[in-house]
Write a protein that holds these residues in place. Sequence first.
Motif, PDB file in Angstrom:
ATOM      1  N   LYS A 216      -9.777   6.564  -0.106  1.00 24.83           N
ATOM      2  CA  LYS A 216      -8.390   7.002   0.038  1.00 24.83           C
ATOM      3  C   LYS A 216      -7.741   7.173  -1.327  1.00 24.83           C
ATOM      4  O   LYS A 216      -7.119   8.194  -1.610  1.00 24.83           O
ATOM      5  CB  LYS A 216      -7.605   5.965   0.847  1.00 24.83           C
ATOM      6  N   GLU A 217      -7.923   6.182  -2.203  1.00 24.15           N
ATOM      7  CA  GLU A 217      -7.286   6.259  -3.514  1.00 24.15           C
ATOM      8  C   GLU A 217      -7.850   7.424  -4.328  1.00 24.15           C
ATOM      9  O   GLU A 217      -7.118   8.105  -5.044  1.00 24.15           O
ATOM     10  CB  GLU A 217      -7.454   4.934  -4.270  1.00 24.15           C
TER      11      GLU A 217
ATOM     12  N   THR B  52      -2.178   4.933   4.065  1.00 28.59           N
ATOM     13  CA  THR B  52      -3.240   4.233   4.781  1.00 28.59           C
ATOM     14  C   THR B  52      -4.382   5.174   5.132  1.00 28.59           C
ATOM     15  O   THR B  52      -4.194   6.369   5.296  1.00 28.59           O
ATOM     16  CB  THR B  52      -2.719   3.592   6.084  1.00 28.59           C
TER      17      THR B  52
ATOM     18  N   LEU C 240       0.825  -1.195   0.000  1.00 30.63           N
ATOM     19  CA  LEU C 240       0.000   0.000   0.000  1.00 30.63           C
ATOM     20  C   LEU C 240       0.862   1.248   0.000  1.00 30.63           C
ATOM     21  O   LEU C 240       1.948   1.275   0.540  1.00 30.63           O
ATOM     22  CB  LEU C 240      -0.932   0.009   1.219  1.00 30.63           C
TER      23      LEU C 240
ATOM     24  N   TYR D 163     -10.442   1.960   1.164  1.00 34.22           N
ATOM     25  CA  TYR D 163      -9.317   2.160   0.239  1.00 34.22           C
ATOM     26  C   TYR D 163      -9.749   2.916  -1.010  1.00 34.22           C
ATOM     27  O   TYR D 163      -8.969   3.673  -1.579  1.00 34.22           O
ATOM     28  CB  TYR D 163      -8.552   0.858  -0.037  1.00 34.22           C
TER      29      TYR D 163
ATOM     30  N   SER E 271     -12.873  -2.075  -7.225  1.00 30.39           N
ATOM     31  CA  SER E 271     -12.590  -2.237  -5.797  1.00 30.39           C
ATOM     32  C   SER E 271     -12.832  -3.691  -5.426  1.00 30.39           C
ATOM     33  O   SER E 271     -13.904  -4.074  -4.972  1.00 30.39           O
ATOM     34  CB  SER E 271     -13.472  -1.310  -4.977  1.00 30.39           C
TER      35      SER E 271
ATOM     36  N   ASP F 207      -9.606  -4.797   8.464  1.00 32.12           N
ATOM     37  CA  ASP F 207      -8.639  -3.766   8.098  1.00 32.12           C
ATOM     38  C   ASP F 207      -7.356  -3.886   8.929  1.00 32.12           C
ATOM     39  O   ASP F 207      -7.223  -4.794   9.751  1.00 32.12           O
ATOM     40  CB  ASP F 207      -9.265  -2.370   8.214  1.00 32.12           C
TER      41      ASP F 207
ATOM     42  N   GLU G  35      -3.274   1.370  -6.623  1.00 27.97           N
ATOM     43  CA  GLU G  35      -2.444   1.707  -5.460  1.00 27.97           C
ATOM     44  C   GLU G  35      -0.976   1.804  -5.889  1.00 27.97           C
ATOM     45  O   GLU G  35      -0.250   2.706  -5.486  1.00 27.97           O
ATOM     46  CB  GLU G  35      -2.623   0.616  -4.398  1.00 27.97           C
TER      47      GLU G  35
END
Lengths: 60, 942, 65
Positions: B202-203, A52, A49, B199, B284, B336, B148
């Motif tokens: 976030k991405e 985070t 990753l 995620y 995703s 997570d 990512e």
Amino acid sequence: MLDTQKVGSVMIVGGGITGMQAALDLADSGYYVYLVERSGAIGGAMAQLDKTFPTNDCSM
Amino acid sequence: MTLSELAGISGDVGDFQVTVKEHPRYVDMDKCIACGECAAKCPKKVDSEYDAATGKRKAIYVKYAQAVPLKYQIDADNCIRFKKAGACGFCEKVCPAGAINFDDTEKIHQINVGAVILSPGFESFDPSAAGVWGYGRYPNVVTAMQFERYLSASGPTEGHLVRPSDGKEITKVAFLQCVGSRDENKCGNAYCSSVCCMYAIKEAVMAKDHVPGLRTSIFMMDMRTHGKDFDRYYQRAKDESGVRFVRCRVHGVEPEGESGDLRLHYINEEGRQVEEYFDLVVLSVGLQIPDHIKALADLTGVRLTNDRFAATSDFSPVSTSKKGIFTCGAFAGPKDIPQSVMEGSAAAAAVADVLAPARGQLSQEKTFPQERDVVNEEEKIGVFVCHCGSNIAGVVDVEAVADYAQTLPGVVHTERNLFSCSQDTQEQMVQTIKSKGLNRVVVAACTPRTHEPLFRETLKAAGLNEYLVEMANIRNQNSWVHSADPKSATAKAKDLVRMAVAKVARQISLQPISVPIIQKGLVIGGGIAGMAAALNMAEQGFEVHLVEKTESLGGNAVYLGHTWSGESIQDRAKKLIDQVQKNERIIIHKGFEVRQAEGFVGNFSTTIATRDGLTKTIEHGVGVVATGGRALRPKEYGYGRIPNVLTALEFDRLFKLKEQHAVKAKTVVFIQCVGSREGDRMYCSKVCCTHSVQSAIDLKQEDASRMVYILYRDMRTYGQRETLYKKARELGVIFINYETHGKPTVEVEHKQVNVGVWDHVLHRPLRIKADMVVLATAIVANPDAEKLNKIYKVSIDGDGFFQEAHAKLRPVDFATDGLFVAGLAHYPKPVEESVAQALAASGRAATLLSRSAVSLDAVKAEPDLRYCDGCALCIDVCPYHAIELVEVEADEAGQPHRYIKVNKAQCKGCGLCQGTCPKRGVVVQGFTMEQISSQIEAALAI
Amino acid sequence: MSFEPKIIAFCCNWCSYAAADLAGTARMQYPANVRIIRVMCSGMVHPEFITKALGQGADGVMVLG
């Protein structure tokens, strides 16, 4: 079986973030730990990753 | 043990015989110095697993740049040599350490252990088989893991967002949620993967940071941002970053001609069919258990759920069906990072519970010769210059550096080593230190961050204090970064050696600090989390004091019915209370509250008191805060005014008692997020969706003719809870989505309660005549948290919950050493997560309780009483509260004198005090003002 | 002769010093004019160090943390 016959070592199968945490805590508590990882290096998915959620901290 | 797998297991808890198969690496781990010469020459390129096939690696490779162990390996499936004997072999020729071994073979190890933890993780769902999303067919459809890697500075494009098909800069991205999750038709994974919402957001946010003006859309059914601070991130993504969220499931991706663009068809929130184009579509993808992990479960005899995750009980979330075999991480359900880290510590605690008598049996301490006192000796510095094969010597003129070092003041010995870190050089170094009588050592090699510990050991083996060594970083920060300019690199290497010599000359012997530990624990709060933590600590053999404010144990458990998987909370809580009360090592203090505390890790002293003023003082080494949370008393939807409007806990009670209003209720409406996710309480209470869905199922199962409505914002039945949501829909429970701008209304007209809400399917307002309205109220922090915040100096967040040391990596530790948090006091969570966190807290606590003293690094601040005048500037800047002011009696002149005192157990050696002090009244050993000044001088001397 | 500045960089052991190491692992190239001094936290850098470095002839000082 008597308690004293127990073996004071532990095997952890999988060297991702959770396995590493378990390994560290056990080693710090006085147990001998075998950390077995299928690939060539520990780290697991977290090492892939970039950042985070939700702090945007670097994942590495 | 890398490249290794479990091949067999026999025996029982306490005594397992495990067979481990170690695959050949074809690189000798002891010899490989990770210089990368081999990979540079290797002609064979392969898709990189680490980069999720977005980039390439060689057939000889390290998994990633920061890999541990940082050792190369040969991928025999792709290596040319293994295809044709005698071919290629470039790596063998260029390896300066002679580490390549093509004849390496598989090894079988027989290992005897007391317990096993399975933490094999998960794999990402592979969307290529299902076909519908075009993955594998259209290059601009990528998985989230691939995206990512594109975002990462260490990824294939160094963080530049360009399209895989044509390298065009990306301007519009779509994220499709629930690919391989919550979908039995295309993948068979009915569960929610619990991490993809986070995620994806976030991405999307990070991508917008990378490309100004980038448009990002997330297509989702529900946004499941149920963790701590997750909803705030979601809100910020929406409001500040401008990420667009579209509530719908997109079922297909089509290419737009040859352009590389992708076309999505979907039905928007107004019910219209829409067509939209994107540069890139990110899938995703969910988490799943691959066949090799299923095989591991079969081999070990561990039972799995229908979703192929390890089956566990909510009250022992890290124990598998097999005694002595434990689990943590995504193997027991999608989760997570913080939850995985928590479970790692929890599994350690659970293991320690069964193996406690054997603690310390196999771990051992090294012994070293008596240390030589060097205080009165003249400086005799030895400089060891490392070639690191050709890594340093290939750029830097090492001979010139060594010759130069010989001319520096205090240097009596210099030598060069091919590899300073190799076993034989180490032994030889010990001999040299002894024979030449060296009392300071400089190693000019790689970085102290990885190798200083090794050279410290070398000094100890030679009878020198371990702090009398300094490293000059002439590889990572010199030869590797100035390889095109050998002349400058050599000059810089000389400077770095000169600086190191100047610093080490001013280094004194330091002794690691030993802090004794009181091997007793204190647990504050006697709910599920507090009891679970106390019990585990006691089972590990430690004395525990359990402080409970009320007169009874159990906490919120007394109000609850069953966990999501159907286990009775009442029964299990009773059993837990019984175990806690019967355990001789647990001392229960009911009716007591914490009043005052002092001390630090290993040495706390806490005063507790009853309401009548009865006080006791407890000495303890660690503390666990598990003060819980409580249900909010709502102020909206007519609660308190309309008799048929109840909170979920009130309804549970009536339903359980078969109270007639509850029995007769034909139409029941649940309203979600009452007090959660809005206004001041911008967090999700995590348990209410599941709770309401369970109640709805109970109502329907008792009487199928009942009308049951759930008015929700996002249905957050995360993980394997998704099956409950599915079951409720199958039973005919009606789910209606609402947004905060159109919240439901509850009114009474002629004694009839009416609930109004906008129906998104029919696109018109809906009025429900309800017999009963159940409010899913928020979980709020215990107001006592504020008291403990002051008493122990542990922080609380804006919502009143305790703040952990690090959101991801230290989810149960407080920033203050020796104190831990568990349960609702940290954040709303269901039973199994509370228990996991409690076990984790106990596991973390045990790392301290298991020893009588902890040894700390000697790099600590120390007052210099010649200069300190007690101005106290340093006290304010110390982030660890390690400095206090001491007043001594008035001196001869009648002046009261003050100075500072540093508690070395709390000091981390950061030196903020030293940087702040205007009078040189405080020094950090190993980094003194004098030492750093000498480095500056040495750096600029030529 | 061209001007070759001398730069002193104070790097925190936990972040920027580690980053400088990583730059090496990645073989990134940069001019050899900088001399790195490792500290345990950039907060350890006393203002005196900066004036001292400049006084001793440094052309620039970096505090990285």
